[in-house]
Design a protein around this motif. Structure first.
Motif, PDB file in Angstrom:
ATOM      1  N   ARG A 161     -81.762  84.262  48.150  1.00 23.30           N
ATOM      2  CA  ARG A 161     -80.729  83.260  47.850  1.00 23.30           C
ATOM      3  C   ARG A 161     -79.503  83.951  47.310  1.00 23.30           C
ATOM      4  N   GLY A 216     -72.899  71.010  44.312  1.00 23.04           N
ATOM      5  CA  GLY A 216     -74.141  71.326  43.629  1.00 23.04           C
ATOM      6  C   GLY A 216     -75.331  71.075  44.531  1.00 23.04           C
ATOM      7  N   GLY A 217     -76.327  71.945  44.446  1.00 29.21           N
ATOM      8  CA  GLY A 217     -77.519  71.783  45.259  1.00 29.21           C
ATOM      9  C   GLY A 217     -77.448  72.488  46.604  1.00 29.21           C
ATOM     10  N   ILE A 218     -76.309  73.115  46.913  1.00 32.28           N
ATOM     11  CA  ILE A 218     -76.167  73.878  48.156  1.00 32.28           C
ATOM     12  C   ILE A 218     -76.149  75.354  47.784  1.00 32.28           C
ATOM     13  N   ASP A 260     -80.179  73.835  51.585  1.00 29.77           N
ATOM     14  CA  ASP A 260     -80.334  72.924  50.452  1.00 29.77           C
ATOM     15  C   ASP A 260     -80.967  73.691  49.289  1.00 29.77           C
ATOM     16  N   TRP A 261     -81.158  73.020  48.161  1.00 27.76           N
ATOM     17  CA  TRP A 261     -81.666  73.661  46.953  1.00 27.76           C
ATOM     18  C   TRP A 261     -83.018  74.342  47.185  1.00 27.76           C
ATOM     19  N   ASN A 262     -83.802  73.832  48.126  1.00 29.64           N
ATOM     20  CA  ASN A 262     -85.114  74.410  48.430  1.00 29.64           C
ATOM     21  C   ASN A 262     -85.044  75.571  49.411  1.00 29.64           C
ATOM     22  N   PRO A 296     -75.624  62.587  46.597  1.00 25.98           N
ATOM     23  CA  PRO A 296     -75.854  61.677  45.467  1.00 25.98           C
ATOM     24  C   PRO A 296     -74.707  60.672  45.326  1.00 25.98           C
ATOM     25  N   TRP A 330     -73.558  64.437  53.365  1.00 20.49           N
ATOM     26  CA  TRP A 330     -72.594  65.530  53.304  1.00 20.49           C
ATOM     27  C   TRP A 330     -72.177  65.950  54.705  1.00 20.49           C
TER      28      TRP A 330
END
Length: 124
Positions: A13, A21-23, A36-38, A65, A86
């Protein structure tokens, strides 16, 4: 005392500037992609319009969100049913159901149903 040998964990990563946020950036064999966050690869689809119905058997929209704020190349598109999704540079973003682990890009290809993994732009 016994010394522990530390294993080098490959860095998969990377931080990416100017993303919501989260990207994150995810290192893959074909280069660094947005994920994505995962760590699941984000794709754009070549077909114009929104992915609905059978298209959703393969593609999962990257929903945003409620408090999401568009910024720069990142915008929001309204999905049928009202959820926000998005978009990057005007193209809606999706995850592929065929990618099972972070960093996979199984759905990237050249035919009309394939997606295009979103590459992390090179820093100037």
């Amino acid at each position: 005392g016994a010394r522990r040998r530390s294993r080098a964990v490959p860095k998969t990563r990377v931080a990416v500037s100017g993303v919501p946020g989260g990207i994150v950036g995810q290192v893959t064999p074909s280069g660094t992609v947005l994920a994505d966050w995962n760590g699941m690869t984000l794709y754009t689809l070549p077909a114009a319009g929104m992915c609905v119905d059978r298209c959703l058997d393969t593609w999962t929209p990257l929903t945003a969100p409620m408090a999401a704020v568009p910024s720069g190349d990142w915008t929001l598109v309204r999905r049928p049913g009202g959820a926000m999704q998005w978009a990057h540079k005007g193209q809606a973003l999706y995850r592929c159901m065929e990618d099972a682990v972070p960093g996979e890009t199984r759905c990237e290809g050249t035919d009309a149903r394939s997606g295009h993994a979103v590459r992390v732009p090179s820093e100037p």
